[in-house]
Design a protein around this motif. Structure first.
Motif, mmCIF file in Angstrom:
data_model
loop_
_atom_site.group_PDB
_atom_site.id
_atom_site.type_symbol
_atom_site.label_atom_id
_atom_site.label_comp_id
_atom_site.label_asym_id
_atom_site.label_seq_id
_atom_site.Cartn_x
_atom_site.Cartn_y
_atom_site.Cartn_z
ATOM 1 N N GLY A 24 51.127 41.730 26.218
ATOM 2 C CA GLY A 24 50.267 40.621 26.597
ATOM 3 C C GLY A 24 48.835 41.009 26.922
ATOM 4 O O GLY A 24 48.120 40.244 27.564
ATOM 5 N N VAL A 25 48.414 42.192 26.463
ATOM 6 C CA VAL A 25 47.061 42.673 26.730
ATOM 7 C C VAL A 25 46.253 42.637 25.438
ATOM 8 O O VAL A 25 46.654 43.235 24.440
ATOM 9 N N GLU A 26 45.118 41.952 25.489
ATOM 10 C CA GLU A 26 44.227 41.919 24.328
ATOM 11 C C GLU A 26 43.353 43.169 24.352
ATOM 12 O O GLU A 26 42.823 43.553 25.395
ATOM 13 N N SER A 27 43.217 43.802 23.200
ATOM 14 C CA SER A 27 42.384 45.010 23.109
ATOM 15 C C SER A 27 41.357 44.836 21.999
ATOM 16 O O SER A 27 41.503 43.983 21.123
ATOM 17 N N PHE A 28 40.333 45.663 22.053
ATOM 18 C CA PHE A 28 39.230 45.584 21.115
ATOM 19 C C PHE A 28 38.879 46.987 20.651
ATOM 20 O O PHE A 28 38.870 47.921 21.455
ATOM 21 N N VAL A 29 38.585 47.135 19.357
ATOM 22 C CA VAL A 29 38.195 48.435 18.815
ATOM 23 C C VAL A 29 36.680 48.462 18.680
ATOM 24 O O VAL A 29 36.100 47.636 17.985
ATOM 25 N N PHE A 30 36.065 49.414 19.359
ATOM 26 C CA PHE A 30 34.625 49.613 19.261
ATOM 27 C C PHE A 30 34.360 50.788 18.340
ATOM 28 O O PHE A 30 35.155 51.716 18.267
ATOM 29 N N ASP A 31 33.252 50.768 17.661
ATOM 30 C CA ASP A 31 32.762 51.844 16.794
ATOM 31 C C ASP A 31 33.548 51.996 15.496
ATOM 32 O O ASP A 31 33.397 53.001 14.804
ATOM 33 N N ALA A 32 34.360 51.022 15.138
ATOM 34 C CA ALA A 32 35.139 51.123 13.893
ATOM 35 C C ALA A 32 34.225 51.158 12.680
ATOM 36 O O ALA A 32 34.431 51.961 11.770
ATOM 37 N N HIS A 33 33.217 50.296 12.657
ATOM 38 C CA HIS A 33 32.314 50.243 11.503
ATOM 39 C C HIS A 33 31.412 51.466 11.457
ATOM 40 O O HIS A 33 31.131 51.998 10.390
ATOM 41 N N THR A 34 30.987 51.928 12.600
ATOM 42 C CA THR A 34 30.156 53.135 12.651
ATOM 43 C C THR A 34 30.948 54.335 12.159
ATOM 44 O O THR A 34 30.443 55.178 11.431
ATOM 45 N N SER A 35 32.206 54.396 12.541
ATOM 46 C CA SER A 35 33.065 55.495 12.122
ATOM 47 C C SER A 35 33.232 55.507 10.604
ATOM 48 O O SER A 35 33.236 56.557 9.980
ATOM 49 N N VAL A 36 33.338 54.322 10.001
ATOM 50 C CA VAL A 36 33.476 54.228 8.551
ATOM 51 C C VAL A 36 32.180 54.650 7.864
ATOM 52 O O VAL A 36 32.191 55.345 6.848
ATOM 53 N N LEU A 37 31.048 54.247 8.433
ATOM 54 C CA LEU A 37 29.756 54.569 7.830
ATOM 55 C C LEU A 37 29.482 56.064 7.775
ATOM 56 O O LEU A 37 28.831 56.545 6.862
ATOM 57 N N GLU A 38 29.980 56.800 8.754
ATOM 58 C CA GLU A 38 29.685 58.234 8.785
ATOM 59 C C GLU A 38 30.511 59.021 7.776
ATOM 60 O O GLU A 38 30.298 60.202 7.609
#
Length: 72
Positions: A24-38
């Motif tokens: 029941g915990v909502e989570s969010f992924v940060f830096d996913a797009h930056t990680s792909v760009l590198e």
């Protein structure tokens, strides 16, 4: 927002999101797009974040599931 996990492993991020969602915990992924760009160097890890009010419960959920060693 508080950081729960930092990793370059997208499979682990996905697993942790399912684990938290089931609790029941909502989570969010940060830096996913930056990680792909590198590219494939894995220089920028993804961060799994939860809202402040869910942080302690999310940590306990991860620990109870045997994943406490991945916590920041």
């Amino acid at each position: 927002m508080k950081e729960l996990v930092r990793t370059n492993n997208p499979v682990l991020i996905s697993w942790f999101q399912v684990l938290l969602r089931d609790a029941g915990v909502e989570s969010f992924v940060f830096d996913a797009h930056t990680s792909v760009l590198e590219g494939s160097a894995n220089a920028i890890p993804r961060r799994l974040m939860v809202i402040d009010d869910d942080y302690d419960y999310a940590r306990q959920t991860m620990t109870d599931a045997g994943e406490g060693n991945h916590l920041v």
